[in-house]
Design a protein around this motif. Structure first.
Motif, PDB file in Angstrom:
ATOM      1  N   LEU A  98       2.928  12.889  -5.460  1.00  0.00           N
ATOM      2  CA  LEU A  98       3.088  11.443  -5.546  1.00  0.00           C
ATOM      3  C   LEU A  98       3.917  10.844  -4.424  1.00  0.00           C
ATOM      4  N   SER A  99       4.165  11.590  -3.361  1.00  0.00           N
ATOM      5  CA  SER A  99       4.820  10.987  -2.195  1.00  0.00           C
ATOM      6  C   SER A  99       3.851   9.986  -1.576  1.00  0.00           C
ATOM      7  N   PRO A 100       4.220   8.708  -1.539  1.00  0.00           N
ATOM      8  CA  PRO A 100       3.282   7.689  -1.052  1.00  0.00           C
ATOM      9  C   PRO A 100       2.839   7.971   0.378  1.00  0.00           C
ATOM     10  N   GLY A 124      -2.541   0.433  -1.114  1.00  0.00           N
ATOM     11  CA  GLY A 124      -2.574   0.739   0.311  1.00  0.00           C
ATOM     12  C   GLY A 124      -2.300  -0.501   1.150  1.00  0.00           C
ATOM     13  N   ARG A 125      -2.312  -0.351   2.447  1.00  0.00           N
ATOM     14  CA  ARG A 125      -2.077  -1.499   3.326  1.00  0.00           C
ATOM     15  C   ARG A 125      -3.308  -2.393   3.428  1.00  0.00           C
ATOM     16  N   ASN A 126      -4.498  -1.799   3.449  1.00  0.00           N
ATOM     17  CA  ASN A 126      -5.722  -2.577   3.602  1.00  0.00           C
ATOM     18  C   ASN A 126      -6.582  -2.598   2.341  1.00  0.00           C
ATOM     19  N   ARG A 127      -6.460  -1.566   1.498  1.00  0.00           N
ATOM     20  CA  ARG A 127      -7.238  -1.461   0.265  1.00  0.00           C
ATOM     21  C   ARG A 127      -6.291  -1.179  -0.887  1.00  0.00           C
ATOM     22  N   PHE A 128      -6.855  -1.222  -2.093  1.00  0.00           N
ATOM     23  CA  PHE A 128      -6.010  -0.943  -3.251  1.00  0.00           C
ATOM     24  C   PHE A 128      -5.553   0.513  -3.261  1.00  0.00           C
ATOM     25  N   THR A 183       3.665   4.160   4.221  1.00  0.00           N
ATOM     26  CA  THR A 183       4.150   3.802   2.900  1.00  0.00           C
ATOM     27  C   THR A 183       4.657   2.369   2.926  1.00  0.00           C
ATOM     28  N   SER A 184       4.988   1.858   1.772  1.00  0.00           N
ATOM     29  CA  SER A 184       5.561   0.516   1.658  1.00  0.00           C
ATOM     30  C   SER A 184       6.454   0.489   0.430  1.00  0.00           C
ATOM     31  N   GLY A 185       7.254  -0.538   0.317  1.00  0.00           N
ATOM     32  CA  GLY A 185       8.142  -0.660  -0.830  1.00  0.00           C
ATOM     33  C   GLY A 185       7.387  -0.780  -2.141  1.00  0.00           C
ATOM     34  N   VAL A 186       6.292  -1.533  -2.128  1.00  0.00           N
ATOM     35  CA  VAL A 186       5.503  -1.714  -3.347  1.00  0.00           C
ATOM     36  C   VAL A 186       4.846  -0.400  -3.760  1.00  0.00           C
ATOM     37  N   SER A 187       4.333   0.361  -2.789  1.00  0.00           N
ATOM     38  CA  SER A 187       3.700   1.631  -3.154  1.00  0.00           C
ATOM     39  C   SER A 187       4.732   2.626  -3.667  1.00  0.00           C
ATOM     40  N   ILE A 188       5.949   2.591  -3.154  1.00  0.00           N
ATOM     41  CA  ILE A 188       6.995   3.474  -3.677  1.00  0.00           C
ATOM     42  C   ILE A 188       7.340   3.085  -5.111  1.00  0.00           C
TER      43      ILE A 188
END
Length: 161
Positions: A17-19, A27-31, A39-44
């Motif tokens: 589960l490491s983003p 994701g950045r471009n897709r769900f 990675t991003s804060g929301v995905s973490i």
């Protein structure tokens, strides 16, 4: 004998589960994106919620226990009503330390959020939101060491119930 079940489950879930390593939601471009090494804060946040749910299922509901003997690794899956090789009967109190420490370490050690060891251009990079293979290996080893020390050596316990 020490119970290595929480350590095993926590480390495997940390890697899975490491983003950005295998999957990133969102994701950045897709769900859902696969293997984008970003990675991003929301995905973490999303991966931390998934980690919390899965580690609760494996450690609290199913009760995965791994005891390492002198030459044999014995796997013991404890379902409600079935107990094999358990030192004492299940109590009504629930042990939350492996769950909470695992979630906290997942957030702190998610590569690219706070820091990245090794970085792309230097030894340590802060807040890059990009990861690479070496970074996952180093962060997984740090996760394993800190988690095993806190759960097995220090014996941190948080009980409810």
């Amino acid at each position: 004998m020490s119970d290595w079940g929480p350590v095993f489950v926590a480390v495997v879930l940390f890697v899975l589960l490491s983003p950005g390593l295998l999957i990133q939601v969102p994701g950045r471009n897709r769900f859902i994106e696969f293997g984008n090494f970003q990675t991003s804060g929301v995905s973490i946040l999303v991966h931390s919620i998934l980690y919390f749910a899965l580690i609760c299922i494996f450690l609290l509901a199913v009760g995965v226990h791994v005891y390492i003997g002198s030459w044999v690794i014995s796997w013991i899956w404890l379902f409600y009503g079935l107990e094999f090789y358990h030192e004492r009967a299940r109590e009504t109190m629930v042990e939350w330390a492996p769950v909470l420490i695992g979630v906290l370490l997942l957030v702190i050690l998610s590569p690219g959020l706070l820091f990245q060891l090794p970085g792309n251009s230097s030894h340590v990079k802060f807040g890059s939101f990009k990861i690479k293979g070496k970074t996952i290996v180093v962060h997984t080893l740090i996760f394993f060491a800190v988690y095993a020390i806190l759960i097995l050596a220090v014996g941190v316990h948080i009980y409810t119930g």
